[in-house]
Design an enzyme around this catalytic site. Structure first.
Site, PDB file in Angstrom:
ATOM      1  N   ASP A  29       0.861  -1.189   0.000  1.00  0.00           N
ATOM      2  CA  ASP A  29       0.000   0.000   0.000  1.00  0.00           C
ATOM      3  C   ASP A  29       0.894   1.234   0.000  1.00  0.00           C
ATOM      4  O   ASP A  29       1.308   1.712  -1.045  1.00  0.00           O
ATOM      5  CB  ASP A  29      -0.932  -0.063   1.216  1.00  0.00           C
ATOM      6  CG  ASP A  29      -1.926   1.088   1.234  1.00  0.00           C
ATOM      7  OD1 ASP A  29      -2.250   1.603   0.146  1.00  0.00           O
ATOM      8  OD2 ASP A  29      -2.372   1.475   2.324  1.00  0.00           O
ATOM      9  N   ARG A  51      -9.853 -13.833   5.959  1.00  0.00           N
ATOM     10  CA  ARG A  51      -8.606 -14.279   5.327  1.00  0.00           C
ATOM     11  C   ARG A  51      -8.826 -15.527   4.474  1.00  0.00           C
ATOM     12  O   ARG A  51      -8.057 -15.798   3.552  1.00  0.00           O
ATOM     13  CB  ARG A  51      -7.551 -14.596   6.392  1.00  0.00           C
ATOM     14  CG  ARG A  51      -7.069 -13.392   7.188  1.00  0.00           C
ATOM     15  CD  ARG A  51      -5.828 -13.775   7.976  1.00  0.00           C
ATOM     16  NE  ARG A  51      -5.538 -12.864   9.082  1.00  0.00           N
ATOM     17  CZ  ARG A  51      -4.805 -11.771   8.974  1.00  0.00           C
ATOM     18  NH1 ARG A  51      -4.325 -11.422   7.804  1.00  0.00           N
ATOM     19  NH2 ARG A  51      -4.579 -11.018  10.040  1.00  0.00           N
ATOM     20  N   VAL A 107      -9.253  -3.914   0.443  1.00  0.00           N
ATOM     21  CA  VAL A 107      -9.696  -5.237  -0.001  1.00  0.00           C
ATOM     22  C   VAL A 107      -9.500  -6.291   1.092  1.00  0.00           C
ATOM     23  O   VAL A 107      -8.675  -6.120   1.999  1.00  0.00           O
ATOM     24  CB  VAL A 107      -8.960  -5.680  -1.291  1.00  0.00           C
ATOM     25  CG1 VAL A 107      -9.398  -4.859  -2.484  1.00  0.00           C
ATOM     26  CG2 VAL A 107      -7.442  -5.610  -1.107  1.00  0.00           C
TER      27      VAL A 107
HETATM   28  P1  IMP Z   1       1.963  -0.509   3.757  1.00  0.00           P
HETATM   29  O1  IMP Z   1       3.040  -0.478   4.765  1.00  0.00           O
HETATM   30  O2  IMP Z   1       1.138   0.747   3.787  1.00  0.00           O
HETATM   31  O3  IMP Z   1       2.453  -0.831   2.357  1.00  0.00           O
HETATM   32  O4  IMP Z   1       0.933  -1.631   4.208  1.00  0.00           O
HETATM   33  C1  IMP Z   1       1.138  -2.968   3.959  1.00  0.00           C
HETATM   34  C2  IMP Z   1       0.357  -3.846   4.924  1.00  0.00           C
HETATM   35  O5  IMP Z   1      -0.886  -3.263   5.317  1.00  0.00           O
HETATM   36  C3  IMP Z   1      -0.005  -5.140   4.237  1.00  0.00           C
HETATM   37  O6  IMP Z   1       0.987  -6.133   4.416  1.00  0.00           O
HETATM   38  C4  IMP Z   1      -1.331  -5.509   4.856  1.00  0.00           C
HETATM   39  O7  IMP Z   1      -1.157  -6.304   6.006  1.00  0.00           O
HETATM   40  C5  IMP Z   1      -1.952  -4.188   5.258  1.00  0.00           C
HETATM   41  N1  IMP Z   1      -2.926  -3.741   4.242  1.00  0.00           N
HETATM   42  C6  IMP Z   1      -2.760  -2.752   3.338  1.00  0.00           C
HETATM   43  N2  IMP Z   1      -3.820  -2.609   2.550  1.00  0.00           N
HETATM   44  C7  IMP Z   1      -4.706  -3.558   2.945  1.00  0.00           C
HETATM   45  C8  IMP Z   1      -6.017  -3.938   2.475  1.00  0.00           C
HETATM   46  O8  IMP Z   1      -6.597  -3.395   1.521  1.00  0.00           O
HETATM   47  N3  IMP Z   1      -6.598  -4.965   3.149  1.00  0.00           N
HETATM   48  C9  IMP Z   1      -6.019  -5.616   4.185  1.00  0.00           C
HETATM   49  N4  IMP Z   1      -4.794  -5.293   4.644  1.00  0.00           N
HETATM   50  C10 IMP Z   1      -4.134  -4.279   4.032  1.00  0.00           C
HETATM   51 MG    MG Z   2      -3.454  -6.838   8.084  1.00  0.00          MG
END
Ligand code: IMP
Ligand code: MG
Length: 197
Positions: A122, A184, A172
């Site tokens: 993300d 999950r 999502v």
């Molecule tokens: P980032 O550090 O913002 O890239 O977030 C990554 C982590 O956030 C992922 O490994 C997921 O565990 C969680 N995450 C991000 N987007 C989603 C989503 O749409 N659904 C569920 N978990 C998410």
């Molecule tokens: Mg999570």
């Protein structure tokens, strides 16, 4: 193994499908069939790229466990596994920007060909932190395989060698991804249609 008929493998969520009879399930973003095909292709690519080597798959718990399980079985090489758990979200659907190692790896990465397996990128904060952290353990190589990348959200642009799908900027669930630890086990990825916890 449960086989569902072809008429149910594609298309939007049907409210009367037993296990999916949940008003919080939104539109299907990646269907079971699409997951199967893409993961088979990723497996073939990884098998080719790592020929003659035994890659160590490092899964980021908990979200990546479903993807990693299917991906590993699509790789025709002597694969090894390890897992780490990080916390960046808590139980909320917005990133805190803080990454904390909750469970570290059991294995030594020195000299290993490490393939980090992530569920979704993300902001990219989790991944940049993990890359740096794992790199410091002197693996022979370090690459990333992410099932999903949310378009246009990355504050950091970590190098992603393997990507399953680029998806629109919506939250999502399914295929490893949760809301408050639920959903999950959905065999597809769909949007979260409920209220943001
Ligand atoms: P980032 O550090 O913002 O890239 O977030 C990554 C982590 O956030 C992922 O490994 C997921 O565990 C969680 N995450 C991000 N987007 C989603 C989503 O749409 N659904 C569920 N978990 C998410
Ligand atoms: Mg999570």
């Amino acid at each position: 193994m449960t086989e569902r008929g072809p008429e149910r493998s594609e298309g939007p969520h049907q409210p009367d499908d037993n296990a999916r009879d949940d008003p919080n399930l939104g539109e299907i973003v990646v269907s079971e069939e699409q997951l199967k095909e893409r993961i088979a292709a990723l497996g073939r690519q990884i098998t080719e790229d790592y020929a003659g080597r035994a890659p160590l798959l490092v899964g980021v718990l908990k979200g990546a466990f479903v993807f990693m399980s299917d991906l590993a079985r699509a790789i025709d090489l002597p694969v090894e596994f390890d897992f780490m758990a990080v916390s960046s979200y808590g139980s909320a659907t917005k990133t805190s920007g803080v990454v904390r190692i909750v469970k570290d790896l059991d294995l030594d990465l020195a000299g290993r060909h490490v393939l980090l397996v992530e569920d979704i990128v993300d902001s990219g904060l989790t991944l940049s932190y993990l890359r740096k952290n794992l790199k410091a353990r002197n693996p022979a190589s370090l690459e990333v395989c992410a099932l999903l990348v949310r378009k246009g959200r990355q504050k950091r642009s970590p190098t992603l060698k393997y990507v399953g799908f680029s998806i629109p900027p919506e939250f999502v669930i399914g295929y490893g991804l949760d809301v408050d630890e639920r959903y999950r086990n959905l065999p597809f990825v769909c949007t979260w249609g409920g209220s943001v916890p």
